[in-house]
Design a protein around this motif. Structure first.
Motif, short mmCIF file in Angstrom:
data_model
loop_
_atom_site.label_atom_id
_atom_site.label_comp_id
_atom_site.label_asym_id
_atom_site.label_seq_id
_atom_site.Cartn_x
_atom_site.Cartn_y
_atom_site.Cartn_z
N UNK A 1 0.84 -1.18 0.00
CA UNK A 1 0.00 0.00 0.00
C UNK A 1 0.88 1.24 0.00
N UNK A 2 0.54 2.21 -0.82
CA UNK A 2 1.31 3.43 -0.98
C UNK A 2 0.96 4.42 0.12
N UNK A 3 1.98 5.14 0.59
CA UNK A 3 1.73 6.19 1.58
C UNK A 3 1.89 7.53 0.91
N UNK A 4 1.17 8.52 1.42
CA UNK A 4 1.26 9.85 0.82
C UNK A 4 2.50 10.56 1.35
N UNK A 5 3.06 11.40 0.52
CA UNK A 5 4.28 12.11 0.84
C UNK A 5 4.08 13.59 0.61
N UNK A 6 4.67 14.41 1.47
CA UNK A 6 4.69 15.85 1.25
C UNK A 6 6.02 16.18 0.60
N UNK A 7 5.93 16.79 -0.57
CA UNK A 7 7.12 17.16 -1.33
C UNK A 7 7.14 18.68 -1.44
N UNK A 8 8.27 19.28 -1.09
CA UNK A 8 8.39 20.73 -1.11
C UNK A 8 8.99 21.25 -2.39
N UNK A 9 8.58 22.47 -2.74
CA UNK A 9 9.18 23.17 -3.87
C UNK A 9 9.51 24.58 -3.42
N UNK A 10 10.77 24.98 -3.59
CA UNK A 10 11.23 26.32 -3.23
C UNK A 10 11.80 26.97 -4.49
N UNK A 11 11.63 28.30 -4.57
CA UNK A 11 12.21 29.02 -5.70
C UNK A 11 12.69 30.38 -5.22
N UNK A 12 13.93 30.70 -5.59
CA UNK A 12 14.45 32.04 -5.39
C UNK A 12 14.78 32.59 -6.76
N UNK A 13 14.69 33.90 -6.91
CA UNK A 13 14.81 34.53 -8.23
C UNK A 13 16.23 34.60 -8.77
N UNK A 14 17.20 34.67 -7.89
CA UNK A 14 18.58 34.80 -8.36
C UNK A 14 19.48 33.86 -7.58
N UNK A 15 20.66 33.61 -8.11
CA UNK A 15 21.65 32.75 -7.43
C UNK A 15 22.09 33.37 -6.10
N UNK A 16 22.01 34.71 -6.01
CA UNK A 16 22.46 35.38 -4.80
C UNK A 16 21.48 35.22 -3.63
N UNK A 17 20.21 34.97 -3.95
CA UNK A 17 19.22 34.81 -2.89
C UNK A 17 19.36 33.43 -2.25
N UNK A 18 18.98 33.37 -0.99
CA UNK A 18 19.14 32.14 -0.23
C UNK A 18 17.78 31.49 0.04
N UNK A 19 17.62 30.21 -0.32
CA UNK A 19 16.33 29.53 -0.12
C UNK A 19 16.17 28.89 1.26
N UNK A 20 17.09 29.14 2.19
CA UNK A 20 17.06 28.46 3.49
C UNK A 20 15.76 28.66 4.25
N UNK A 21 15.21 29.89 4.25
CA UNK A 21 13.96 30.14 4.99
C UNK A 21 12.83 29.29 4.41
N UNK A 22 12.78 29.18 3.07
CA UNK A 22 11.75 28.33 2.45
C UNK A 22 11.99 26.86 2.82
N UNK A 23 13.24 26.41 2.75
CA UNK A 23 13.56 25.02 3.10
C UNK A 23 13.14 24.72 4.54
N UNK A 24 13.46 25.65 5.46
CA UNK A 24 13.11 25.44 6.86
C UNK A 24 11.60 25.30 7.04
N UNK B 1 7.75 18.06 4.86
CA UNK B 1 8.23 17.65 3.54
C UNK B 1 9.45 16.75 3.71
N UNK B 2 9.41 15.60 3.04
CA UNK B 2 10.52 14.66 3.11
C UNK B 2 11.55 14.91 2.02
N UNK B 3 11.16 15.64 1.00
CA UNK B 3 12.07 15.98 -0.11
C UNK B 3 11.71 17.39 -0.56
#
Length: 186
Positions: free
Chosen positions: A1-24, A31-33
């Protein structure tokens, strides 16, 4: 039987921006991934989003911190939500309290999308009316063209070659990064 998973998606506009707050926030939400893009929301090609959409299975939920991280426009956001729904995948936006796995959440999402679309249509209508009134008075609007078709094609080649950042390309042509992004969008 399959279990449901929460998968996260984060996006920052530039390489200089940091996605850590979204990841946290995504990790705290269970989210497991987490997939992350470093690209403007206006660009159609977002490889991490494509990868996340390919990873999700029926019963899973795609989680974002805010809806604007997911969609480039109201239409794009609605299309993505419909694609998720057709695949049996829910959508959750943490800060807006949207969860399309519930009937109330689906209603709230569609109401927000409809209101945003209505607001956009009103802005377009008022702009057309204002331009028509200005033309009737003999004025012609619009700014100075900053990028010719040739310059835009050269910018596209530089971007696709991968040897230059958007900031470097913008500096080369003496325009802003937003102008370059506008010309890179499909």
């Amino acid at each position: 039987m399959s279990t449901s998973t929460r998968v996260g998606y984060a996006r920052v506009s530039t390489r200089e921006q940091n996605p850590d707050a979204q990841h946290d926030a995504l990790t705290a939400d269970g989210c497991t991934k987490v997939f992350t893009d470093h690209a403007s929301g206006t660009l159609a090609h977002r490889p991490a989003l494509d990868e996340a959409l390919g990873y999700l299975r029926a019963g899973d939920t795609l989680v974002v911190t805010k809806l604007d991280r997911l969609g480039r426009s109201v239409k794009n956001l609605k299309d993505t939500a419909e694609q998720l729904d057709a695949a049996g995948v829910g959508l959750r936006a943490i800060s807006q309290g949207i969860n399309t796995t519930t009937p109330g959440g689906r209603l709230f999402f569609h109401m927000l999308a409809a209101i945003a679309e209505f607001e956009h249509d009103l802005v377009v209508e008022r702009t057309r009316e204002g331009l028509a009134a200005a033309r009737a008075r003999g004025r012609r609007g619009g700014g100075v063209v900053k990028m010719t078709a040739t310059k835009a094609a050269q910018a596209r080649l530089m971007y696709d070659a991968g040897g230059h950042t958007v900031a470097q390309i913008a500096a080369t042509f003496g325009v802003s990064r937003a102008t370059i992004y506008r010309h890179l969008a499909p």
